[in-house]
Design an enzyme around this catalytic site. Structure first.
Site, PDB file in Angstrom:
ATOM      1  N   HIS A  19      60.933  51.127 -61.764  1.00 15.00           N
ATOM      2  CA  HIS A  19      59.730  50.631 -62.418  1.00 15.00           C
ATOM      3  C   HIS A  19      60.113  49.396 -63.253  1.00 15.00           C
ATOM      4  O   HIS A  19      61.264  49.276 -63.664  1.00 15.00           O
ATOM      5  CB  HIS A  19      59.273  51.802 -63.295  1.00 15.00           C
ATOM      6  CG  HIS A  19      58.015  51.610 -64.031  1.00 15.00           C
ATOM      7  ND1 HIS A  19      57.990  51.246 -65.352  1.00 15.00           N
ATOM      8  CD2 HIS A  19      56.741  51.764 -63.667  1.00 15.00           C
ATOM      9  CE1 HIS A  19      56.731  51.176 -65.753  1.00 15.00           C
ATOM     10  NE2 HIS A  19      55.951  51.485 -64.746  1.00 15.00           N
ATOM     11  N   SER A 265      51.201  50.932 -65.103  1.00 14.06           N
ATOM     12  CA  SER A 265      51.243  52.250 -64.468  1.00 14.06           C
ATOM     13  C   SER A 265      51.813  52.224 -63.062  1.00 14.06           C
ATOM     14  O   SER A 265      51.424  51.401 -62.228  1.00 14.06           O
ATOM     15  CB  SER A 265      49.809  52.813 -64.465  1.00 14.06           C
ATOM     16  OG  SER A 265      49.536  53.503 -63.277  1.00 14.06           O
ATOM     17  N   LYS A 266      52.768  53.141 -62.811  1.00 15.39           N
ATOM     18  CA  LYS A 266      53.385  53.259 -61.493  1.00 15.39           C
ATOM     19  C   LYS A 266      52.335  53.494 -60.425  1.00 15.39           C
ATOM     20  O   LYS A 266      52.463  53.063 -59.304  1.00 15.39           O
ATOM     21  CB  LYS A 266      54.298  54.495 -61.477  1.00 15.39           C
ATOM     22  CG  LYS A 266      55.702  54.220 -61.901  1.00 15.39           C
ATOM     23  CD  LYS A 266      56.557  55.445 -61.639  1.00 15.39           C
ATOM     24  CE  LYS A 266      57.663  55.480 -62.662  1.00 15.39           C
ATOM     25  NZ  LYS A 266      58.588  56.550 -62.563  1.00 15.39           N
ATOM     26  N   ARG A 267      51.323  54.232 -60.804  1.00 17.58           N
ATOM     27  CA  ARG A 267      50.321  54.658 -59.835  1.00 17.58           C
ATOM     28  C   ARG A 267      49.314  53.545 -59.535  1.00 17.58           C
ATOM     29  O   ARG A 267      48.998  53.270 -58.391  1.00 17.58           O
ATOM     30  CB  ARG A 267      49.604  55.887 -60.399  1.00 17.58           C
ATOM     31  CG  ARG A 267      49.177  56.896 -59.388  1.00 17.58           C
ATOM     32  CD  ARG A 267      48.831  58.223 -60.060  1.00 17.58           C
ATOM     33  NE  ARG A 267      48.461  58.105 -61.472  1.00 17.58           N
ATOM     34  CZ  ARG A 267      47.253  57.803 -61.905  1.00 17.58           C
ATOM     35  NH1 ARG A 267      46.280  57.593 -61.050  1.00 17.58           N
ATOM     36  NH2 ARG A 267      47.004  57.718 -63.196  1.00 17.58           N
ATOM     37  N   LYS A 268      48.833  52.876 -60.612  1.00 19.30           N
ATOM     38  CA  LYS A 268      47.747  51.911 -60.414  1.00 19.30           C
ATOM     39  C   LYS A 268      48.211  50.491 -60.109  1.00 19.30           C
ATOM     40  O   LYS A 268      47.472  49.720 -59.511  1.00 19.30           O
ATOM     41  CB  LYS A 268      46.902  51.827 -61.699  1.00 19.30           C
ATOM     42  CG  LYS A 268      46.090  53.056 -61.986  1.00 19.30           C
ATOM     43  CD  LYS A 268      45.091  52.724 -63.084  1.00 19.30           C
ATOM     44  CE  LYS A 268      44.859  53.911 -63.985  1.00 19.30           C
ATOM     45  NZ  LYS A 268      44.445  53.585 -65.308  1.00 19.30           N
TER      46      LYS A 268
END
Ligand code: GLU
Length: 386
Positions: A19, A265-268
């Protein structure tokens, strides 16, 4: 090795890609080691078997190499204090845990998952300020030796817990190299040290690692600040020297939809992972260079005065680091990339583009390699070429 030599480590858990926040922590550690003639260690914290994978470890190593963050000790390079992967150090944790047990600073706990959630529920319903295994809730803490022995011999599963001596009315104070003095209540929780399968928890494993790897400074993300009282208690109970701490602020971004600031955010956010920049063709120097600007307020001035100097000759200073979360600014990164590319020779641009295309774009790779001189002529436009 002198006792004073700076030894820092970057310790990612291979539960996902590298990340940008992780890369930043890695760069801080690396720059700090380089600025102090120290040692930069890479350690793989893979004690969470359900989420750690070898594939992620490889992705992380690759991203580190791509960024030019060479490690002095760690996977693939070795070192005197290895192995550098937690799952290969299980005997060491077990011995350290056994020592605590022998000294009365750890005890077996036979509580089942159901019993533990019942405790938690009761604590939450009663509005407890602190939840966890401690005080009157810690019923295995006072089992007699005979009972412990009987239950272990009967094959009952158990975890090994820390016997905390913390007092909730007392506070610990530690000096954070970025934030200054931090004061927090002492840890009173009897944390799990070894799970029932003998695998350590992260809290315990990293304390042993930082001791046996001779870590002098723990530089890591601010999400770990709340765990410091627990970590200091463990270092002390084991008789280990407590390292110096530096907790780095979070990387934030401005949300495109509503303009608010939030954690990257890793996800978004695709740009949260380092591999996104490698794939998109950013020159790696631009990313490290950009992260250095987030890192020390005087980096940009230094860069202006030292245009071609190696990044590791920058006199990195933890005290010059901002405490508030820093904003990840893609436009600025693009600008830095442009500058980095503009000072490359056409040959360099060609080689680097070819290297990139080889990995990410077969068609472009073929075109470039079959038309080397033409490509270089084009890339030389405005770089001295006609
Ligand atoms: N493995 C931990 C993480 O990924 C490292 C924390 C630390 O540096 O102590 O966040």
């Amino acid at each position: 090795m002198s006792d004073q030599q700076v030894r820092v480590r970057f310790a990612p858990s291979p539960t996902g890609k590298l990340h940008v926040g992780g890369a930043r922590t890695a760069i801080y550690n690396w720059a700090f080691a380089r600025a102090n003639d120290g040692v930069f260690i890479l350690r793989i914290d893979d004690t969470d078997p359900t989420r750690s994978t070898d594939e992620n470890t490889q992705i992380i190593l690759r991203a580190m190499r791509w960024l030019g963050l060479d490690w002095d000790e760690g996977p693939e390079v070795g070192g005197d204090f290895g192995p550098y992967k937690q799952t290969e150090r299980l005997d060491l944790y077990r011995q350290a845990a056994q020592k605590l047990w022998d000294e009365g600073r750890a005890y077996p706990c036979f509580c089942t998952a159901d019993e533990l959630s019942a405790i938690r529920e009761e604590q939450e319903n009663g509005g407890a300020a602190i939840t966890g295994y401690f005080g009157k809730w810690a019923k295995c803490r006072s089992l007699s030796f005979e009972e412990q022995k009987r239950r272990i011999e009967a094959g009952e599963p158990y975890v090994l817990r820390f016997r905390s001596e913390g007092d909730e009315n007392k506070r610990i104070v530690f000096d954070d190299l970025i934030r200054g003095k931090i004061e927090m209540p002492e840890n009173i929780i009897d944390e799990v040290l070894l799970k029932s399968d003998g695998v350590p928890t992260y809290h315990f494993a990293h304390v042993c690692d930082d001791h046996f790897m001779r870590t002098t400074h723990v530089i890591r993300g601010e999400e770990w600040i709340s765990s410091v009282p627990k970590h200091i208690a463990l270092f002390k109970a084991c008789g280990y020297r407590v390292p110096k701490y530096a907790h780095t602020p979070q990387v934030m971004k401005t949300d495109e939809t509503d303009g608010t600031k939030r954690k990257l955010s890793k996800r978004k956010d695709p740009e949260a992972s380092v591999s996104y920049f490698a794939q998109s063709g950013y020159p790696k120097e631009a990313l490290t260079e950009y992260i250095m600007t987030l890192l020390n307020s005087n980096f940009e001035d230094w860069r202006r005065a030292n245009k071609t100097a190696d990044i590791f000759s920058f006199p990195f200073n933890l005290k010059k680091m901002s405490v508030s979360g820093c904003l990840f600014d893609l436009a600025k990164l693009n600008d830095i990339s442009k500058n980095v590319i503009s000072v490359m020779t056409a040959d360099e641009v060609y080689e680097r583009t070819l290297e990139w295309a080889k990995e990410y774009d077969d068609e472009y790779y073929t075109v470039l390699s079959e038309n080397e001189s033409k490509a270089k002529l084009m890339m030389n436009l405005d770089r001295g070429g006609k």
